[in-house]
Design a protein around this motif. Structure first.
Motif, short mmCIF file in Angstrom:
data_model
loop_
_atom_site.label_atom_id
_atom_site.label_comp_id
_atom_site.label_asym_id
_atom_site.label_seq_id
_atom_site.Cartn_x
_atom_site.Cartn_y
_atom_site.Cartn_z
N MET A 372 42.14 81.71 18.54
CA MET A 372 40.14 82.10 18.60
C MET A 372 39.60 80.50 18.31
N ASN A 375 39.63 78.53 21.65
CA ASN A 375 38.25 79.17 22.64
C ASN A 375 36.76 78.85 22.34
N TRP A 385 37.98 84.99 27.35
CA TRP A 385 38.26 86.14 26.98
C TRP A 385 39.57 86.05 26.95
N ILE A 388 42.16 84.73 25.01
CA ILE A 388 42.65 84.75 23.93
C ILE A 388 43.79 86.38 23.58
#
Length: 400
Positions: A372, A375, A385, A388
């Protein structure tokens, strides 16, 4: 200061152990209900509460209850090496939780026990930080510290096949050796050492007593309260992970000074400290600090120490499991999962007839955390997304 955190574990309705991301199918069995329900639930929120005294936390318990917390993670309660203002990760004495006019940063042993009891009344599971990798900052180079007795329960002088006693060479750092090196200058425990001593002696003149210093590690009859009472009778267990059979004795709540001092090595002292924290203090489990900096096999011994150790029972008489979760600060799920073991047949209850050791320990989800962070710090064309969603250990353990 208030900290908010969570750990993968018990469901919010207290009816089973679930993953954060899994739905619980609640089947309606009433005669006039035509359809079943499918409800998404998660474990109760955990409050990581540091930098407040035990008395402050106890006074705030109505607020914590009203807010809806179901679990609390507390700092290390033991006496610290650097003084009574330390947050506690430089452990000095693992069985000294503070006394009147000589409190730790957080208070006294009785204050901690009272907080745990009030937390239970509020329906919370109470977890304590457990530091198994190291003690404090003093090493064998401090001859005055060593002469005084060093760390209570530990040997700092050379022993056969153990030149640094119960510790590793303090000149080796964790950057040089992540498992056997000292972490930030804290003396590293040699869990593999097998120096057998009565580490909190009760009787003067016993040849098995730990070498006494001028201040610490001296025989004291009051040390008996830190040992189980064998006269209560024991239960024999088998441990398939270690291939061993052993007998567990419990602490005597009615007569603590009836405990029987026995010889053990450094890992045995850590195990006994866990058992004492569970049975005499009342905690429901542990957050294992710096777990990647001690050998992973040590966790199997911690499974032995915690399996069926709780004195708290469910309404049907089954034993409430002790829960542990490890801090393994690594972004690799395959690395972190080496510290995971959840093979209890029922994660909510242990049968009183179950004498086979099982593990009930999870890991903090650092792979998801690092994913996270990476990212969210990327530019707008890369923070998808899909970078993740599959990184969590929640996928690594069973593919779901």
């Amino acid at each position: 200061m208030w900290f908010f955190g969570k750990e993968r574990g018990r469901s919010s309705v207290r009816d089973g152990w679930l993953r954060l991301s899994r739905p619980l199918a609640v089947v309606a069995l009433l005669a006039n209900v035509p359809h079943a329900w499918a409800v998404d639930t998660s474990q109760p929120a955990m409050l990581e509460m540091f930098e407040a005294s035990w008395s402050t936390l106890q006074n705030r318990m109505p607020d914590i209850f009203q807010t809806g917390y179901g679990q609390m993670w507390l700092p290390p309660p033991e006496r610290a090496d650097s003084g009574n203002l330390s947050v506690g990760y430089d452990v000095f004495d693992r069985f000294d939780l503070g006394s009147p006019r000589n409190e730790t940063l957080y208070g006294t042993e009785n204050g901690f026990k009272s907080l745990v009891s009030v937390g239970h009344q509020a329906g919370l599971l109470m977890y304590s930080d457990f530091v198994a990798n190291h003690n404090g900052f003093n090493t064998q180079s401090n001859s005055t510290f060593v002469a005084a007795g060093g760390y209570p329960g530990f040997v700092m002088t050379a022993q056969p096949n153990a030149p640094f006693g119960d510790f590793h060479d303090p000149s080796v750092t964790y950057q040089q050796d992540p498992v056997n090196g000292s972490l930030f200058g804290l003396i590293d425990i040699a869990q593999e050492s097998n120096n057998q001593f009565i580490r909190q002696p009760t009787t003067v003149g016993d040849p098995n007593n730990i070498p006494a210093g001028t201040v610490y590690n001296k025989p004291d009859p009051n040390n008996a309260r830190f040992y189980p009472d064998q006269a209560l009778g024991g239960t024999q267990y088998t441990d398939p992970a270690l291939g061993t059979t052993f007998t567990r004795y419990n602490f005597n709540a009615n007569n603590p000074l009836a405990g029987d001092a026995v010889s053990e090595n450094a890992t045995g002292l850590l195990m006994r400290n866990m058992e004492w924290m569970i049975q005499s203090v009342g905690v429901d489990g542990f957050r294992l600090d710096a777990a990647r900096h001690f050998p992973s096999w040590v966790l199997n011994y911690f499974d032995e120490a915690t399996f069926r150790t709780s004195t708290r029972t469910n309404l049907d008489g089954s034993i409430q499991p002790i829960f542990m979760f490890s801090e393994v600060a690594d972004g690799s799920a395959s690395t972190v999962m080496q510290y995971y073991r959840r093979d209890l047949p029922n994660r909510l209850a242990i049968s009183a007839s179950d004498t086979t050791v099982h593990g009930n320990r999870d890991v903090l989800d650092f792979p998801l955390f690092y994913s996270m962070v990476g990212n969210l710090s990327s530019n707008g064309t890369q923070n998808n997304w899909h970078n993740i969603v599959n990184s969590s250990v929640d996928v690594a353990d069973d593919g779901l």
